[in-house]
Design an enzyme around this catalytic site. Structure first.
Site, PDB file in Angstrom:
ATOM      1  CB  ILE A  72       2.439  86.630  71.450  1.00  0.00           C
ATOM      2  CG1 ILE A  72       0.934  86.949  71.533  1.00  0.00           C
ATOM      3  CG2 ILE A  72       2.702  85.559  70.391  1.00  0.00           C
ATOM      4  CD1 ILE A  72       0.309  87.447  70.247  1.00  0.00           C
ATOM      5  CG  LEU A 111     -14.431  88.731  75.048  1.00  0.00           C
ATOM      6  CD1 LEU A 111     -15.342  89.747  75.710  1.00  0.00           C
ATOM      7  CD2 LEU A 111     -15.107  88.108  73.833  1.00  0.00           C
ATOM      8  CE1 TYR A 139      -1.850  96.161  67.048  1.00  0.00           C
ATOM      9  CE2 TYR A 139      -3.764  95.253  65.943  1.00  0.00           C
ATOM     10  CZ  TYR A 139      -2.551  95.081  66.562  1.00  0.00           C
ATOM     11  OH  TYR A 139      -2.029  93.812  66.691  1.00  0.00           O
TER      12      TYR A 139
END
Ligand code: UFG
Length: 323
Positions: free
Chosen positions: A13, A190, A141
């Site tokens: 990102i 995924l 997390y």
């Protein structure tokens, strides 16, 4: 020219963000330890190799540059790993972030944009998930990110450090111009894994559980294009630089797709067969995560440009074919 520090600017990102900031006329300094990022993903600005655990490095950096704002993308992101190795996540994602915040305070830098996550909500009580939804993370997390959000409230009260926490649902896709994309090692997400299977790099895609309480039994997620996420960061930065207050926003498209639906769309886009096998559930996975992002639209003026999942997967596939 405003000077922005992007921590983790060599990552997935962060690298897209650096590109967008440069395109909007900002001076950018990337700080990255290259543990998960790539030097060649930083397309411009200055690059500093360093780690948030190293307070001396941070101090030198903030002495050398007068920053107008800081964006923080540098964290460990694997939900499954965080269940097994919580200390790794609390140390890097929480404790090291405090080093960054304390350095900002020491040098009078007041504007902070934080990469938060839908994982702070845990198993949702209702869908779509808005900002007022209770926070009850089910993995380390999510907890590590929630703790930073909590600390930021106190840094605002004590030091007037203004922050915007952006809670991403599932970041996906790639630079529409094809220069950047997702390159995690190991890859655990995924969509890139589905595309690796389509590309023949993986023999098959394992679906982690098909006994969830969802229409087809597989987990449902809200996939949001990486450029749309970066757009939200830019708007949040502009809001803070204009004197705005601290805020938190959920970022997603408001539509959930199951793992099987993702695979089916990927089959159509790639024209390839994608072999699947059904595996065990992965630890720490909520059944469904879908965002209510009306607040970001109203307050930031956020308007996702690439909200359709086929477009997101198309951009990821375009990147995959170059790898
Ligand atoms: N999945 C599989 N097989 C795989 C990989 C993933 O079935 O090989 C499943 C996961 O179990 C999950 C779904 O696909 O149900 C999405 O998994 P990802 O790992 O792509 O994404 P997550 O939803 O676990 O996590 C991502 C980011 C986090 C973020 C979270 C918020 O990694 O940083 O979204 O929802 F916090």
């Amino acid at each position: 020219m405003k000077n922005i520090l992007v921590v983790g600017g060599a990552g997935y990102i962060g690298s897209h963000m650096v590109k967008m900031l440069l395109a909007h006329g900002y001076h950018v300094v990337t700080l990255d330890n290259l543990s998960g990022g790539y030097r060649d993903a930083v397309l411009g600005g200055d690059f500093v190799f360093g780690d948030l655990a190293d307070k001396t490095c941070l101090n030198y950096l903030f002495k050398g540059y007068q920053f107008d704002g800081v964006m923080h993308f540098a964290s460990f992101i694997q939900v499954g790993e965080s269940v097994k190795l919580p200390g790794k996540y609390y140390q890097n994602n929480f404790a090291n972030t405090l080093n960054l915040l304390d350095t900002m305070v020491a040098h009078g830098v007041k504007n902070f944009i934080f990469s938060s996550t839908a994982a702070i909500f845990g198993e949702p009580h209702y869908i779509p998930v808005d900002e007022a939804h209770p926070k009850n993370p089910i993995n380390a997390y999510g907890s590590s990110k929630m703790m930073v959000e909590r600390a930021l409230q106190d840094y605002d009260s004590a030091h007037q450090l203004k922050s915007v926490c952006l809670r991403y649902f599932n970041a996906a896709g790639a630079d529409p111009e094809g220069q950047l994309g997702e390159r995690h090692l190991p890859e655990t997400h995924l969509i890139p894994l589905v595309l690796h299977a389509a590309h023949g790099k993986l023999p098959q895609l394992t679906i982690f559980g098909q006994d969830y309480d969802t229409p087809d039994g597989t987990c449902v997620r809200d996939y949001v294009h990486i450029n749309d996420l970066c757009q939200a960061h830019l708007l949040a930065l502009q809001q803070l630089l204009a004197g705005g207050n601290s805020a938190v926003y959920n970022l997603g498209n408001g539509e959930g797709f199951s793992i099987r639906q993702v695979i089916e769309i990927a089959r159509q886009i790639t024209g390839k067969s994608i072999p699947i096998v059904i595996g065990e559930r992965r630890g720490g996975d909520p059944a469904r995560l879908v965002a209510d992002s009306r607040l970001a639209r109203q307050q930031l003026g956020w308007q996702p440009q690439y909200a359709e999942l086929p477009t997101i997967i198309q951009h990821a596939w375009q990147w995959e074919l170059t790898q």
